[in-house]
Every structure is written in C-alpha cells, then in structure tokens.
Scaffold this active site. Structure first.
Site, PDB file in Angstrom:
ATOM      1  N   ASP A 187     -11.447   6.150  12.553  1.00  0.00           N
ATOM      2  CA  ASP A 187     -10.100   6.470  11.564  1.00  0.00           C
ATOM      3  C   ASP A 187      -9.711   5.140  11.733  1.00  0.00           C
ATOM      4  OD1 ASP A 187     -10.829   8.240  10.154  1.00  0.00           O
ATOM      5  OD2 ASP A 187      -9.660   9.773  11.234  1.00  0.00           O
TER       6      ASP A 187
ATOM      7  N   ASP B 127     -11.934   8.552   2.834  1.00  0.00           N
ATOM      8  CA  ASP B 127     -10.799   9.281   3.312  1.00  0.00           C
ATOM      9  C   ASP B 127     -10.202   8.880   1.657  1.00  0.00           C
ATOM     10  OD1 ASP B 127     -12.057  10.679   5.364  1.00  0.00           O
ATOM     11  OD2 ASP B 127      -9.896   9.304   6.419  1.00  0.00           O
TER      12      ASP B 127
END
Length: 183
Positions: A127, A140
């Site tokens: 991330d 995402d």
C-alpha cells in the site's frame, strides 16, 4: 459462429484486456512505490489529502484481519474465480467491464500476498496511497470503483443474464403502449 457467440467472445476479450491492463498498472505502481519509498520517505502530492507512503498491510481494508492473512488470501482466490465466471456469464458489456476491474483489484492484492509471503498465503499487500485516514493502492481503487459501478448497474436495472433480458422484455411488453390502451 453465431452472433451470440461473437458477442460472448467480445465480452470475454474486453474482460481479459481491461483486467490485464488494470493489473499491469497496479503492479507497476506498486513496483514504483517499493523502489521510490523503500527508505521510509513520504512524498506529499496534495497537502492534507494525499501523499505516498510505503506500508506493508497483512490484513484487509484498514488492516482488519491481520492475524488471518491466509483466510483473506483464500477468499481472494474464491473471489477471483467467481468474478471471472461472472464476467464470462454476463450478457452486458457494462457488467463485464465492472467485473474486470473488480477481478484486477482482487488479483492485484492476491499477487502481493503470494509474492511477499513468508509462509502459506501470509504475504502483505503493498500500500502506498496515503489519504491521511487510510493507506491503499491502485487495486483498492479498482475494487471501490467496481463496487460502486456494480451497485449503480443493479439500481439502473442493467440486465446481467439472458434471463434478466427476457424478464425485462416481458415487462416492457406488459407495460408497453398496447397495455396502456387496454387500461
């Protein structure tokens, strides 16, 4: 080849191409993040709204389920299979495109869990998009956008299957101008 088979091939090709392109973008952005942000630096993009910060997330959204990474990974495998099957079964190009983005998002994060695993499916997702309240990645974004689009398609009554098409055409026949004239 019938017209229906041709449309199926087109939808499958679109599903595969969109998913592949989206997956490549996801993996390239993650590779960039690991190279550019590996020393713990943060790059401010939009002050107060978005910065780039590398985080390795063992869990799902907002780090939930960190202790059950292998379960999340198995669910992602099931989701990828279900999304691919749904992408082939739909009669709608809109559904196919939305499902391909969901597939790319699920597969993009699953690839991380497999590539960066120390044991059985216990890897961490890369991330780097730091919104201040959450850190995510391009996969995402695909999942969120696909989810919103799928809800919109449902609310708009976009037919998913041949059965839905038949039901819609039956409803339109029953409520068409002839039905209005009978009332």
């Amino acid at each position: 080849m019938t017209n229906q088979q041709g449309r199926l091939r087109t939808r499958v090709a679109v599903f595969a191409c969109v998913a592949a392109a989206a997956l490549i973008v996801d993996q390239l952005t993650k590779a960039w993040a690991m190279a550019a942000l590996s020393n713990g630096q943060t790059i401010r993009v939009i002050p107060g709204l978005l910065s780039f910060t590398l985080v390795r997330n063992p869990g799902a959204s907002l780090g939930m389920g960190s202790g059950a990474t292998w379960v999340i990974s198995l669910l992602a495998v099931v989701a990828c299979v279900a999304l691919a099957v749904a992408g082939v079964r739909t009669v709608s190009m809109k559904w196919s495109v939305a499902l391909s983005f969901a597939f790319a998002g699920a597969l993009g994060n699953l690839i991380d869990r497999v590539m960066y695993a120390d044991g059985f499916l216990n890897g961490k997702v890369v991330d780097f998009l730091n919104y201040g309240w959450s850190v995510g990645n391009v996969a995402d974004i695909y999942l969120v956008v696909a989810g919103v689009v799928l809800v919109i398609l449902i609310l708009m009554g976009e037919p998913f299957s041949h059965k839905d098409l038949i039901e819609q055409s039956d409803e339109s026949l029953q409520s068409g101008p002839e039905a209005d004239a009978k009332q």
